[in-house]
Write an enzyme that holds these catalytic residues in place. Sequence first.
Site, PDB file in Angstrom:
ATOM      1  N   LYS A  78      48.189  19.391  13.081  1.00 36.97           N
ATOM      2  CA  LYS A  78      47.536  20.076  11.956  1.00 36.97           C
ATOM      3  C   LYS A  78      46.746  21.267  12.495  1.00 36.97           C
ATOM      4  O   LYS A  78      45.721  21.110  13.149  1.00 36.97           O
ATOM      5  CB  LYS A  78      46.573  19.161  11.205  1.00 36.97           C
ATOM      6  CG  LYS A  78      46.153  19.835   9.898  1.00 36.97           C
ATOM      7  CD  LYS A  78      44.906  19.261   9.279  1.00 36.97           C
ATOM      8  CE  LYS A  78      43.630  19.902   9.741  1.00 36.97           C
ATOM      9  NZ  LYS A  78      43.501  21.350   9.442  1.00 36.97           N
ATOM     10  N   GLU A  94      37.690  17.667  22.608  1.00 38.16           N
ATOM     11  CA  GLU A  94      37.115  18.880  23.195  1.00 38.16           C
ATOM     12  C   GLU A  94      36.245  19.489  22.107  1.00 38.16           C
ATOM     13  O   GLU A  94      36.756  19.980  21.099  1.00 38.16           O
ATOM     14  CB  GLU A  94      38.223  19.822  23.657  1.00 38.16           C
ATOM     15  CG  GLU A  94      39.025  19.189  24.793  1.00 38.16           C
ATOM     16  CD  GLU A  94      40.158  20.044  25.331  1.00 38.16           C
ATOM     17  OE1 GLU A  94      40.462  21.086  24.742  1.00 38.16           O
ATOM     18  OE2 GLU A  94      40.732  19.650  26.359  1.00 38.16           O
ATOM     19  N   CYS A 148      34.953  28.487  22.877  1.00 38.33           N
ATOM     20  CA  CYS A 148      34.076  27.348  23.156  1.00 38.33           C
ATOM     21  C   CYS A 148      33.382  27.495  24.506  1.00 38.33           C
ATOM     22  O   CYS A 148      32.303  26.953  24.714  1.00 38.33           O
ATOM     23  CB  CYS A 148      34.877  26.062  23.123  1.00 38.33           C
ATOM     24  SG  CYS A 148      36.280  26.116  24.242  1.00 38.33           S
ATOM     25  N   GLU A 202      24.783  25.749  18.603  1.00 31.40           N
ATOM     26  CA  GLU A 202      25.981  26.571  18.822  1.00 31.40           C
ATOM     27  C   GLU A 202      26.121  27.557  17.655  1.00 31.40           C
ATOM     28  O   GLU A 202      26.256  27.140  16.508  1.00 31.40           O
ATOM     29  CB  GLU A 202      27.226  25.687  18.903  1.00 31.40           C
ATOM     30  CG  GLU A 202      28.481  26.479  19.208  1.00 31.40           C
ATOM     31  CD  GLU A 202      29.753  25.630  19.242  1.00 31.40           C
ATOM     32  OE1 GLU A 202      29.954  24.817  18.337  1.00 31.40           O
ATOM     33  OE2 GLU A 202      30.535  25.799  20.194  1.00 31.40           O
TER      34      GLU A 202
HETATM   35  P1  NAD Z   1      36.130  22.302  12.991  1.00 32.86           P
HETATM   36  O1  NAD Z   1      35.619  21.046  13.588  1.00 32.86           O
HETATM   37  O2  NAD Z   1      35.474  22.827  11.773  1.00 32.86           O
HETATM   38  O3  NAD Z   1      37.665  22.182  12.612  1.00 32.86           O
HETATM   39  C1  NAD Z   1      38.633  21.820  13.577  1.00 32.86           C
HETATM   40  C2  NAD Z   1      39.783  21.141  12.880  1.00 32.86           C
HETATM   41  O4  NAD Z   1      39.331  19.911  12.335  1.00 32.86           O
HETATM   42  C3  NAD Z   1      40.389  21.938  11.744  1.00 32.86           C
HETATM   43  O5  NAD Z   1      41.789  21.788  11.807  1.00 32.86           O
HETATM   44  C4  NAD Z   1      39.817  21.248  10.512  1.00 32.86           C
HETATM   45  O6  NAD Z   1      40.647  21.345   9.366  1.00 32.86           O
HETATM   46  C5  NAD Z   1      39.749  19.812  10.984  1.00 32.86           C
HETATM   47  N1  NAD Z   1      38.764  18.981  10.287  1.00 32.86           N
HETATM   48  C6  NAD Z   1      37.568  19.346   9.783  1.00 32.86           C
HETATM   49  N2  NAD Z   1      36.933  18.269   9.272  1.00 32.86           N
HETATM   50  C7  NAD Z   1      37.752  17.207   9.455  1.00 32.86           C
HETATM   51  C8  NAD Z   1      37.665  15.825   9.143  1.00 32.86           C
HETATM   52  N3  NAD Z   1      36.577  15.304   8.554  1.00 32.86           N
HETATM   53  N4  NAD Z   1      38.701  15.026   9.476  1.00 32.86           N
HETATM   54  C9  NAD Z   1      39.787  15.519  10.097  1.00 32.86           C
HETATM   55  N5  NAD Z   1      39.935  16.823  10.401  1.00 32.86           N
HETATM   56  C10 NAD Z   1      38.922  17.656  10.109  1.00 32.86           C
HETATM   57  O7  NAD Z   1      36.094  23.352  14.187  1.00 32.86           O
HETATM   58  P2  NAD Z   1      36.442  24.894  14.119  1.00 32.86           P
HETATM   59  O8  NAD Z   1      35.366  25.550  13.318  1.00 32.86           O
HETATM   60  O9  NAD Z   1      37.860  25.047  13.725  1.00 32.86           O
HETATM   61  O10 NAD Z   1      36.331  25.328  15.641  1.00 32.86           O
HETATM   62  C11 NAD Z   1      35.147  25.748  16.219  1.00 32.86           C
HETATM   63  C12 NAD Z   1      34.533  24.627  17.018  1.00 32.86           C
HETATM   64  O11 NAD Z   1      35.467  24.137  17.965  1.00 32.86           O
HETATM   65  C13 NAD Z   1      33.343  25.056  17.824  1.00 32.86           C
HETATM   66  O12 NAD Z   1      32.370  24.061  17.766  1.00 32.86           O
HETATM   67  C14 NAD Z   1      33.886  25.172  19.234  1.00 32.86           C
HETATM   68  O13 NAD Z   1      32.949  25.046  20.268  1.00 32.86           O
HETATM   69  C15 NAD Z   1      34.871  24.046  19.247  1.00 32.86           C
HETATM   70  N6  NAD Z   1      35.877  24.259  20.297  1.00 32.86           N
HETATM   71  C16 NAD Z   1      35.817  23.483  21.420  1.00 32.86           C
HETATM   72  C17 NAD Z   1      36.735  23.688  22.442  1.00 32.86           C
HETATM   73  C18 NAD Z   1      36.692  22.876  23.714  1.00 32.86           C
HETATM   74  O14 NAD Z   1      37.611  22.987  24.502  1.00 32.86           O
HETATM   75  N7  NAD Z   1      35.671  22.085  23.939  1.00 32.86           N
HETATM   76  C19 NAD Z   1      37.720  24.667  22.296  1.00 32.86           C
HETATM   77  C20 NAD Z   1      37.744  25.422  21.121  1.00 32.86           C
HETATM   78  C21 NAD Z   1      36.818  25.210  20.121  1.00 32.86           C
END
Ligand code: NAD
Length: 490
Positions: free
Chosen positions: A185, A261, A295, A394
Site C-alpha cells: 500500500k 522504520e 527521515c 519531528e
Molecule cells: P504516515 O505514518 O502518516 O503514513 C505512512 C503510511 O501509513 C501511509 O501509507 C498511510 O496511509 C498509512 N497509515 C496511516 N495511518 C494508518 C493506520 N492507522 N493503519 C494503517 N496504515 C496507516 O507517515 P508519512 O507522513 O507518510 O511519512 C512521514 C513519516 O515517515 C515521518 O515521521 C518520517 O520520519 C517517517 N519515515 C521514516 C523512515 C525511516 O526509515 N525511519 C523513512 C521515511 C519516513
Amino acid sequence: MKTVTDTEAATGINCQHFINGQYMESFNTESFENINPANEEILGSVSEGREKEVDLAVSAARRALSGKWKSMTLAERSKTLRKVGDLILERQEELARLESLDTGKPFWLANSIDIPRAAYNFHFFADYMTSVGTEAYQQDEVALNYAIRKPVGVVGMINPWNLPLLLLTWKLAPCLAAGNTTVVKPAEWTPMTATVLVEICKEAGVPDGVVNLVHGFGPDSAGGAISEHPDIDAITFTGETTTGSAIMKAAAPTLKKLSYELGGKNPNIIFADSDIDEVVDTTIKSSFINQGEVCLCGSRIYVERAAYDEFLEKFAAKTKELKVGDPFDETSNVGAMISKEHYERVLGYLDLAKEEGGTFLTGGKKADGFDKGYYIEPTIITGLDRGARCVREEIFGPVVTVIPFDLEDEVIGQVNDSHYGLSASIWTNDLRRAHRVANEIDIGIIWVNTWFLRDLRTPFGGMKHSGIGREGGAHSFDFYSELKNVCIKL
Ligand code: NAD
C-alpha cells in the site's frame, strides 16, 4: 470489480489496484483525487481500496506462495529481480517525472537519487540473495544443528510519501528475494511510481499474484485492512511513530511479525575541531534536501561554542543561496511540500518557534512568488531552549534548530534526551572522541564526518521510538525469512 487495460493504468496517472497480475478498479469504483503539490492541479484519480480489495489481494498473494514463484530456482529469482532493476533504469526519466509530480521534489533529485537507488535496491538484493547463508553449530560429538530459511509468507507493506519508490523497493526487493509474496500500500499522496513498478515486476517475470498493490488511506481504508488481515503474516511499515503504534494495535490480535522504520529528530553534533566548510556543505544537504522531508535529515544541530558563530554565518549564507522553485526547473534546490495539510503543519511549527522565543536566521515563512503550491523557505532557528517543542518534535520540513554547547557530556545528554533515536552525524577530527560519542548516543544509524552515505549491507533502523528491528543485508533476510533449526543427533 472492473479490470482495466495495462496501458491505461501503467502510465501511473490514473492509479488502479494491481491484483493477481491485473490492474483493477475498486469494487464500488470508489476513488480519490491525486493533487500535484507544486501547483495544486489534479494529476489523476486513485482507486480507494478497503477490506474487500485487500482481501482479494491477500488471497492472490497466498495462492502465489505455492505456485510458480516457489518452484523458481535461486538463480532464476535473482535474475528476475535483476531485471526489475534494469527495467527501472530503462524507465528512469519517466519514473523520476512521476515521482516529482507526486511529491513536489525537484525532478533532478528524483532522477539522480530516488530512481537510481530504487534500481540499485533490486540489483543489490538480486546479488545478495545468492550468497546469504544461515548458521550451523556442532554440539560436541552429540549433535549437529543447522538452520534453514523459509519465506515468512504474505507480507503487508505500508509506505510513506517522502521517498516513495526508493523506500518501497528497499522493502520489496529483499521481500521477494526471500521468496515471499506481498500486498503493497503506497501512501495516498504518492501513488504513481508504485503503480508503474508493479507492471515492471510483471514484465520482468515476477509471476502474477506475487506482488499485489492496493491503494487507499490508513484507518478504515486499505492500511487498516492490511494491519488487521488474519492471513497476512508480517507487516513492514515506514512512517510516523504514532501510525506505527496504531498498526501494532490493529495487528496484535493476529500476532503479525513487524518491522518498523519510524520518525526521527536527528542531531548533527559539530565539534570545533572539524572542517567547518565541509560541515556546512553537508549540513545544507542534511537539512534541506527533499524539502527536509527525509527521515534521516538532521534537524537539531548542536555546535561547539568555539565554532558556533563561524558555522552559523557560513550556514546561513549558503542557505540563503538555495532556490525554492518549480520542481521541473533544474536550478531549483528546494521544491514543494507534499500536501496542503503537511505545509500547514510545518507553518504551524514556524509560528510555534516564534512563541517559544526562537529567532529566524533565514526563512521562517512560506516562500514568496507562488500563487499556487506549497512552498516554504529553508529556515534556520536559533535561540530556542533545549526543551522547546520545535527542538524536540519531528517537523519534517525545511526547518532546523541550532543550539551551542560547551562540553562533550553536555551534548551527549541533549542528544539522548529524546524519545527518537534514528540517525546522527558527528563532526570531529578527533578519532577517539568520534568513537566515544558514537558509543554513547542512543541512535541506530551514526555517521562520522558525513551524512547519508549508505552501504546496503549495514543494519538500518532506529532505536527508541524511531523503529523496531533492522533492515539491510542479512537483517532484511532475517525479517523476511522464518528460520527453522534442524538438530540431528550424531
Ligand atoms: P504516515 O505514518 O502518516 O503514513 C505512512 C503510511 O501509513 C501511509 O501509507 C498511510 O496511509 C498509512 N497509515 C496511516 N495511518 C494508518 C493506520 N492507522 N493503519 C494503517 N496504515 C496507516 O507517515 P508519512 O507522513 O507518510 O511519512 C512521514 C513519516 O515517515 C515521518 O515521521 C518520517 O520520519 C517517517 N519515515 C521514516 C523512515 C525511516 O526509515 N525511519 C523513512 C521515511 C519516513
